[in-house]
Design a protein around this motif. Structure first.
Motif, PDB file in Angstrom:
ATOM      1  N   GLY A  36     -97.445  14.245 -34.278  1.00 31.95           N
ATOM      2  CA  GLY A  36     -97.398  15.141 -35.420  1.00 31.95           C
ATOM      3  C   GLY A  36     -96.189  16.052 -35.454  1.00 31.95           C
ATOM      4  N   ASP A  37     -95.342  16.005 -34.419  1.00 37.87           N
ATOM      5  CA  ASP A  37     -94.137  16.826 -34.386  1.00 37.87           C
ATOM      6  C   ASP A  37     -92.994  16.147 -35.134  1.00 37.87           C
ATOM      7  N   ALA A  38     -91.984  16.934 -35.422  1.00 40.09           N
ATOM      8  CA  ALA A  38     -90.747  16.409 -36.007  1.00 40.09           C
ATOM      9  C   ALA A  38     -89.585  16.876 -35.148  1.00 40.09           C
ATOM     10  N   ILE A  39     -88.594  16.013 -34.985  1.00 42.68           N
ATOM     11  CA  ILE A  39     -87.379  16.371 -34.261  1.00 42.68           C
ATOM     12  C   ILE A  39     -86.187  16.034 -35.148  1.00 42.68           C
ATOM     13  N   GLY A  40     -85.098  16.793 -34.972  1.00 45.62           N
ATOM     14  CA  GLY A  40     -83.926  16.567 -35.809  1.00 45.62           C
ATOM     15  C   GLY A  40     -82.648  16.561 -34.999  1.00 45.62           C
ATOM     16  N   PHE A  41     -81.644  15.867 -35.532  1.00 41.19           N
ATOM     17  CA  PHE A  41     -80.336  15.777 -34.903  1.00 41.19           C
ATOM     18  C   PHE A  41     -79.283  16.012 -35.973  1.00 41.19           C
ATOM     19  N   ARG A  42     -78.312  16.874 -35.656  1.00 38.09           N
ATOM     20  CA  ARG A  42     -77.260  17.179 -36.630  1.00 38.09           C
ATOM     21  C   ARG A  42     -75.906  17.148 -35.940  1.00 38.09           C
ATOM     22  N   PHE A  43     -74.970  16.377 -36.520  1.00 33.42           N
ATOM     23  CA  PHE A  43     -73.610  16.341 -36.001  1.00 33.42           C
ATOM     24  C   PHE A  43     -72.782  17.341 -36.787  1.00 33.42           C
ATOM     25  N   ALA A  44     -72.130  18.258 -36.082  1.00 28.05           N
ATOM     26  CA  ALA A  44     -71.348  19.284 -36.765  1.00 28.05           C
ATOM     27  C   ALA A  44     -70.353  19.917 -35.814  1.00 28.05           C
ATOM     28  N   LEU A  45     -69.422  20.622 -36.404  1.00 28.08           N
ATOM     29  CA  LEU A  45     -68.471  21.436 -35.651  1.00 28.08           C
ATOM     30  C   LEU A  45     -69.043  22.838 -35.568  1.00 28.08           C
ATOM     31  N   SER A  46     -69.362  23.288 -34.371  1.00 30.29           N
ATOM     32  CA  SER A  46     -69.988  24.591 -34.172  1.00 30.29           C
ATOM     33  C   SER A  46     -69.259  25.351 -33.083  1.00 30.29           C
ATOM     34  N   GLU A  47     -69.303  26.680 -33.159  1.00 31.77           N
ATOM     35  CA  GLU A  47     -68.647  27.500 -32.143  1.00 31.77           C
ATOM     36  C   GLU A  47     -69.403  27.434 -30.826  1.00 31.77           C
ATOM     37  N   ASP A  48     -70.743  27.494 -30.888  1.00 27.84           N
ATOM     38  CA  ASP A  48     -71.586  27.390 -29.704  1.00 27.84           C
ATOM     39  C   ASP A  48     -73.012  27.143 -30.176  1.00 27.84           C
ATOM     40  N   SER A  49     -73.960  27.139 -29.249  1.00 27.04           N
ATOM     41  CA  SER A  49     -75.336  26.818 -29.614  1.00 27.04           C
ATOM     42  C   SER A  49     -75.938  27.819 -30.602  1.00 27.04           C
ATOM     43  N   ALA A  50     -75.486  29.076 -30.548  1.00 31.03           N
ATOM     44  CA  ALA A  50     -76.008  30.090 -31.464  1.00 31.03           C
ATOM     45  C   ALA A  50     -75.460  29.909 -32.872  1.00 31.03           C
ATOM     46  N   ASP A  51     -74.454  29.061 -33.014  1.00 31.29           N
ATOM     47  CA  ASP A  51     -73.787  28.852 -34.289  1.00 31.29           C
ATOM     48  C   ASP A  51     -74.060  27.443 -34.830  1.00 31.29           C
ATOM     49  N   ALA A  52     -74.938  26.700 -34.181  1.00 31.90           N
ATOM     50  CA  ALA A  52     -75.170  25.311 -34.542  1.00 31.90           C
ATOM     51  C   ALA A  52     -75.791  25.174 -35.924  1.00 31.90           C
ATOM     52  N   THR A  53     -75.460  24.072 -36.600  1.00 32.99           N
ATOM     53  CA  THR A  53     -75.916  23.828 -37.960  1.00 32.99           C
ATOM     54  C   THR A  53     -77.181  22.976 -37.955  1.00 32.99           C
ATOM     55  N   ARG A  54     -78.195  23.425 -38.687  1.00 27.69           N
ATOM     56  CA  ARG A  54     -79.470  22.710 -38.750  1.00 27.69           C
ATOM     57  C   ARG A  54     -79.357  21.421 -39.577  1.00 27.69           C
ATOM     58  N   PRO A  55     -80.260  20.465 -39.340  1.00 27.58           N
ATOM     59  CA  PRO A  55     -80.360  19.316 -40.243  1.00 27.58           C
ATOM     60  C   PRO A  55     -80.700  19.807 -41.650  1.00 27.58           C
ATOM     61  N   THR A  56     -80.161  19.143 -42.663  1.00 22.89           N
ATOM     62  CA  THR A  56     -80.385  19.589 -44.035  1.00 22.89           C
ATOM     63  C   THR A  56     -81.685  19.078 -44.631  1.00 22.89           C
ATOM     64  N   ALA A  57     -82.333  18.123 -43.988  1.00 23.83           N
ATOM     65  CA  ALA A  57     -83.649  17.662 -44.427  1.00 23.83           C
ATOM     66  C   ALA A  57     -84.734  18.412 -43.665  1.00 23.83           C
ATOM     67  N   ALA A  58     -85.829  18.716 -44.329  1.00 25.86           N
ATOM     68  CA  ALA A  58     -86.915  19.490 -43.726  1.00 25.86           C
ATOM     69  C   ALA A  58     -87.676  18.670 -42.686  1.00 25.86           C
TER      70      ALA A  58
END
Length: 223
Positions: free
Chosen positions: A61-83
């Motif tokens: 019942g869980d969901a997991i997501g993966f997003r490829f992006a250019l980020s400064e660090d983990s605190a700046d990471a970009t979320r997947p755009t699908a819910a």
């Protein structure tokens, strides 16, 4: 000039040198990293995973997501755009004994996030419902819906569905256009947080100030 004024001058000079060294150590721009960030569902929202997909064990019942992006660090990471919508993604997949269902979202990011010479294979996120063993990991779920996968020797996720073709979380020299939107492993911390002086510099600077202070104290006692 008295001994006291000489020692005080040495202390001031040491302090000034330390400040100049600290200023020189701070980079003008923080480094960025291109990498696949890993996300978990929490009350219908994405939250940055605290461990990599190879060790995380989502529940049925869980969901997991993966997003490829250019980020400064983990605190700046970009979320997947699908819910992280498990009900919608796994609507047609029933529960069977000895297995669990995990909704998987893969977001290949935008062209500006892509390494030189590459483009995201898809412009919209892809989703899939993975059925894995009850003790299956996030990596198992990802492998069930998106292949091939590429990992490095430290189990950091480097590529999904052949993207990117090479590289794995390298630092980008200058990333002024990074967009901050949230908190997979996290990128390789070549410079840890990238900003500020090193511990060695701070310790050395502290020693300079300590020696200067000791000189002032001795001159006062002699006086």
């Amino acid at each position: 000039m008295t001994r006291r004024s000489t020692a005080a001058g040495a202390l001031a000079t040491g302090a000034a040198g330390l400040l100049l060294a600290l200023g020189a150590a701070a980079p003008a721009h923080a480094a960025g990293y291109r990498y696949w960030s890993f996300w978990e569902s929490d009350a219908g929202k994405w939250t940055y995973a605290t461990q990599g997909p190879a060790t995380a064990r989502p529940a049925d019942g869980d969901a997991i997501g993966f997003r490829f992006a250019l980020s400064e660090d983990s605190a700046d990471a970009t979320r997947p755009t699908a819910a992280p919508d498990f009900a919608a993604i796994c609507a047609d997949v029933g529960k069977t004994a000895g297995t669990k269902r995990i909704a998987v979202v893969v977001d290949f990011g935008t062209p500006k996030d892509a390494p030189a010479g590459e483009t995201p294979p898809k412009t919209a996120p892809t989703t899939g419902c993975a059925r894995v063993a009850e003790n299956g990991t996030g990596a198992d779920a990802l492998a069930a819906v998106a292949t091939p996968l590429r990992y490095d020797s430290s189990a950091m996720l480097c590529g999904i569905a052949g993207y990117p073709k090479q590289g794995c979380g390298e630092a980008v020299a200058d990333a002024p256009d990074v967009t901050a939107t949230s908190a997979t492993s996290a990128p390789k911390a070549a410079e840890e947080d990238g900003g500020g002086p090193s511990l060695g510099l701070l310790v050395g600077g502290g020693a300079v100030l300590a020696l200067g202070a000791a000189a002032v104290w001795k001159s006062r006692r002699r006086a």
